[in-house]
Design an enzyme around this catalytic site. Structure first.
Site, PDB file in Angstrom:
ATOM      1  N   GLY A  42       0.924  -1.111  -0.016  1.00 29.42           N
ATOM      2  CA  GLY A  42       0.003   0.038  -0.007  1.00 29.42           C
ATOM      3  C   GLY A  42       0.741   1.163   0.240  1.00 29.42           C
ATOM      4  O   GLY A  42       0.425   2.373  -0.617  1.00 29.42           O
ATOM      5  N   SER A  43       2.152   1.159   0.495  1.00 31.92           N
ATOM      6  CA  SER A  43       3.010   2.461   0.799  1.00 31.92           C
ATOM      7  C   SER A  43       3.161   2.942  -0.712  1.00 31.92           C
ATOM      8  O   SER A  43       3.158   4.008  -0.971  1.00 31.92           O
ATOM      9  CB  SER A  43       4.143   1.964   1.398  1.00 31.92           C
ATOM     10  OG  SER A  43       4.010   1.774   2.797  1.00 31.92           O
ATOM     11  N   TYR A  49      -2.463   7.118   8.286  1.00 26.07           N
ATOM     12  CA  TYR A  49      -1.537   6.435   7.821  1.00 26.07           C
ATOM     13  C   TYR A  49      -1.680   5.980   6.375  1.00 26.07           C
ATOM     14  O   TYR A  49      -2.734   5.335   6.034  1.00 26.07           O
ATOM     15  CB  TYR A  49      -1.527   5.116   8.650  1.00 26.07           C
ATOM     16  CG  TYR A  49      -0.257   4.366   8.316  1.00 26.07           C
ATOM     17  CD1 TYR A  49       0.895   4.405   9.040  1.00 26.07           C
ATOM     18  CD2 TYR A  49      -0.149   3.144   7.163  1.00 26.07           C
ATOM     19  CE1 TYR A  49       2.111   4.070   8.630  1.00 26.07           C
ATOM     20  CE2 TYR A  49       1.077   2.481   7.044  1.00 26.07           C
ATOM     21  CZ  TYR A  49       2.251   2.940   7.479  1.00 26.07           C
ATOM     22  OH  TYR A  49       3.227   2.147   7.254  1.00 26.07           O
ATOM     23  N   ASP A  78      -7.888   5.593   0.129  1.00 25.23           N
ATOM     24  CA  ASP A  78      -6.825   4.581   0.556  1.00 25.23           C
ATOM     25  C   ASP A  78      -7.638   3.410   1.121  1.00 25.23           C
ATOM     26  O   ASP A  78      -8.145   3.341   2.462  1.00 25.23           O
ATOM     27  CB  ASP A  78      -6.168   5.337   1.628  1.00 25.23           C
ATOM     28  CG  ASP A  78      -4.974   4.381   2.042  1.00 25.23           C
ATOM     29  OD1 ASP A  78      -5.117   3.061   1.807  1.00 25.23           O
ATOM     30  OD2 ASP A  78      -3.860   4.759   2.755  1.00 25.23           O
ATOM     31  N   GLU A  79      -7.878   2.430   0.329  1.00 24.71           N
ATOM     32  CA  GLU A  79      -8.594   1.113   1.155  1.00 24.71           C
ATOM     33  C   GLU A  79      -7.725   0.187   1.381  1.00 24.71           C
ATOM     34  O   GLU A  79      -7.999  -1.076   1.601  1.00 24.71           O
ATOM     35  CB  GLU A  79      -9.452   0.766  -0.276  1.00 24.71           C
ATOM     36  CG  GLU A  79     -10.763   1.505  -0.617  1.00 24.71           C
ATOM     37  CD  GLU A  79     -12.039   1.599  -0.110  1.00 24.71           C
ATOM     38  OE1 GLU A  79     -12.241  -0.038   0.129  1.00 24.71           O
ATOM     39  OE2 GLU A  79     -12.802   2.357   0.437  1.00 24.71           O
ATOM     40  N   VAL A  80      -6.588   0.415   1.508  1.00 27.20           N
ATOM     41  CA  VAL A  80      -5.357  -0.473   1.712  1.00 27.20           C
ATOM     42  C   VAL A  80      -5.806  -1.490   2.836  1.00 27.20           C
ATOM     43  O   VAL A  80      -5.713  -2.763   2.918  1.00 27.20           O
ATOM     44  CB  VAL A  80      -3.923  -0.023   2.055  1.00 27.20           C
ATOM     45  CG1 VAL A  80      -2.745  -0.923   2.462  1.00 27.20           C
ATOM     46  CG2 VAL A  80      -3.582   0.927   0.754  1.00 27.20           C
ATOM     47  N   LYS A  81      -6.108  -0.856   3.908  1.00 24.67           N
ATOM     48  CA  LYS A  81      -6.212  -1.749   5.229  1.00 24.67           C
ATOM     49  C   LYS A  81      -7.682  -2.093   5.450  1.00 24.67           C
ATOM     50  O   LYS A  81      -8.309  -2.877   6.009  1.00 24.67           O
ATOM     51  CB  LYS A  81      -5.691  -0.803   6.451  1.00 24.67           C
ATOM     52  CG  LYS A  81      -5.352  -1.731   7.671  1.00 24.67           C
ATOM     53  CD  LYS A  81      -4.798  -1.118   8.775  1.00 24.67           C
ATOM     54  CE  LYS A  81      -4.664  -1.802  10.129  1.00 24.67           C
ATOM     55  NZ  LYS A  81      -3.628  -0.997  11.121  1.00 24.67           N
ATOM     56  N   THR A 137      11.095  -3.839 -10.319  1.00 27.23           N
ATOM     57  CA  THR A 137      11.404  -4.911 -11.228  1.00 27.23           C
ATOM     58  C   THR A 137      10.440  -5.916 -11.051  1.00 27.23           C
ATOM     59  O   THR A 137      10.071  -6.477 -12.122  1.00 27.23           O
ATOM     60  CB  THR A 137      12.799  -5.640 -10.954  1.00 27.23           C
ATOM     61  OG1 THR A 137      13.712  -4.355 -11.021  1.00 27.23           O
ATOM     62  CG2 THR A 137      13.148  -6.553 -11.787  1.00 27.23           C
TER      63      THR A 137
END
Length: 455
Positions: free
Chosen positions: A133-134, A160, A260-263, A317
């Site tokens: 997510g970062s 965050y 931000d739906e990461v968490k 990569t």
């Protein structure tokens, strides 16, 4: 070798160490302390685990722990889910390379198409694929800056969005802890219904929207970045409609909203997407954690004219590699096929009800959340936040057989795998209630917890 060819030197034998024998009498936790860099550790208790299944983690001595974290939601399908194992095994047999940087392959293209199908939006859109997510948030912000020609990022206090790059500099949690803020970041308060200002939560919302309107009216804003629920800042659920009102401010000024739906997304809040609770379609949506089913994988979904350029400005990569993307496709398919968002809503209600029914020894502030994204705020006898109690509680919960962490200083973050059963939810509530009572009674001391400082 042909006549006249030079004689090649003999290659020396390298003294490779034996890698298979663990030091006798040394615990796994002690070995970790000696070998793994502390800069990447966030420890709350000396937990050692060697395997897992469903919502259960297994320690070296065979004891079982009820997992109420899902590795900060990354193991959304739980541990050892057949869909993840099968997808990974199939992909590993004949993987076509190790990334999508300079070649295309079916899994990465298919995952991008899957995300376009399940993420609401209109117009020509693209999908960025990354590792966490970062980097998804970092790339989304940088792309927004390039596309708009503007620099300002509006974010929220206690937010965050990542631990590296631009994303770290616009994360309130990091900045408040002493990290260098992005010079072009503007932080707004996040509305907290449990701890409103003196005039009430609606007055807070009106003031926040006015501040957002003023910032966006400057004409210097590249994007506004927001979590549908403030996760690491204390599991704060905003008032219903806040996200929709905020999005309207963004649309009025033509500013991109990055959600931000990461968490908090991918089924955890009882819907596939957390932003769907407010019925909006953000311009850019970022994902991570649960998307990879335990493997490194992230994504950003947004307009083609934002995410298509500049070409080659986000080079990783192994991003879009065949293994992670194959698992990502399996995760999305499983969420839908097993109706895990609906299950999160149902079992989450059982868990929330069970938590509220516990005897908290007068130390419960509030149980809040959506689905299986729940927060339990702990307070002292006067109702003030009690971080020391939270630290002792998660330590005691581990001793009692459950894994849970705290965020925002004094809030237990309860985010079990989406496969949690109703029976496990009832047991989880009992363990947490017991842990708080013991922690409040001094069964665990501050000195005992001190080596495991968590946040």
């Amino acid at each position: 070798m042909t006549a006249g060819s030079p004689t090649l030197p003999t290659r020396p034998t390298l003294p490779y160490p034996t890698l298979t024998t663990a030091p006798a009498g040394v615990s796994l936790y002690e070995r970790d302390a000696r070998a793994v860099a502390g800069i990447e550790k966030l420890r709350f208790f000396p937990i050692e685990v060697v395997s897992g299944h469903g919502s259960t983690l297994v320690t070296p001595d065979g004891s079982e722990l009820l997992d109420l974290s899902a590795t900060w939601t990354a193991c959304g399908l739980g541990h050892g889910h057949p869909a993840v194992a099968e997808a990974l095994a199939r992909a590993a047999v004949d993987a076509p390379g190790a990334g999508g940087l300079s070649a295309v392959h079916p899994a990465s293209v298919g995952l991008a198409e899957d995300l376009l199908a399940v993420v609401p939006g209109s117009g020509d859109r693209r999908v960025y694929l990354g590792h966490a997510g970062s980097d998804a948030n970092d790339v989304a912000i940088r792309a927004a800056r390039h596309a708009t020609g503007q620099r300002t990022v509006v974010a929220f206090e206690h937010s965050y969005h990542g631990g590296v790059g631009v994303a770290m500099g616009v994360s309130g949690v990091h900045v408040e802890a002493g990290a260098e803020a992005d010079p072009d970041a503007v932080f707004l308060p996040y509305p907290n219904p449990f701890r409103p200002g003196p005039e009430g939560i609606e007055a807070d919302v009106v003031a926040i929207l006015a501040a957002a309107d003023e910032a966006l009216a400057s004409g210097t804003v590249a994007c506004l970045l927001v979590e549908p629920m403030l996760s690491d800042g204390g599991m704060v659920v905003p008032p219903d409609g806040f996200l929709a009102r905020l999005h309207e401010v963004c649309r009025r000024h033509g500013v991109l909203m990055i959600c931000d739906e990461v968490k908090v997304g991918l089924g955890r809040p009882g819907l596939l997407h957390a932003f769907a609770h407010d019925g909006i379609e953000p311009e850019i949506v970022t994902f991570g954690k649960a998307l990879g089913g335990g493997l490194p994988l992230s994504a950003a979904v947004g307009p083609a004219d934002v995410l298509d350029g500049p070409v080659g400005s986000a080079l990783l990569t192994t991003a879009g590699n065949p293994l992670s993307t194959a698992v990502g496709r399996a995760v999305l398919a499983t969420l839908v096929a097993e109706e895990l968002p609906q299950r999160a809503a149902t079992v989450g209600a059982v868990l929330a009800e069970g938590l509220r029914a516990q005897d908290w020894a007068g130390r419960l502030g509030e149980v809040r959340g959506r689905g299986l994204m729940l927060g339990v705020e702990l307070v002292d006898a006067d109702g003030a936040p009690d971080p020391a109690l939270a630290a002792r509680t998660v330590y005691r919960a581990w001793q009692l057989g459950a894994v849970v962490h705290y965020v925002g200083g004094n809030t237990l973050e309860v985010t079990p795998p989406l496969v949690l059963t109703a029976e496990e939810a009832a047991r989880a509530a009992e363990i947490l209630g017991w842990a708080v009572r013991d922690a409040a009674a001094g069964v665990v001391t501050d000195e005992e917890v001190a080596p495991y400082a968590g946040w």
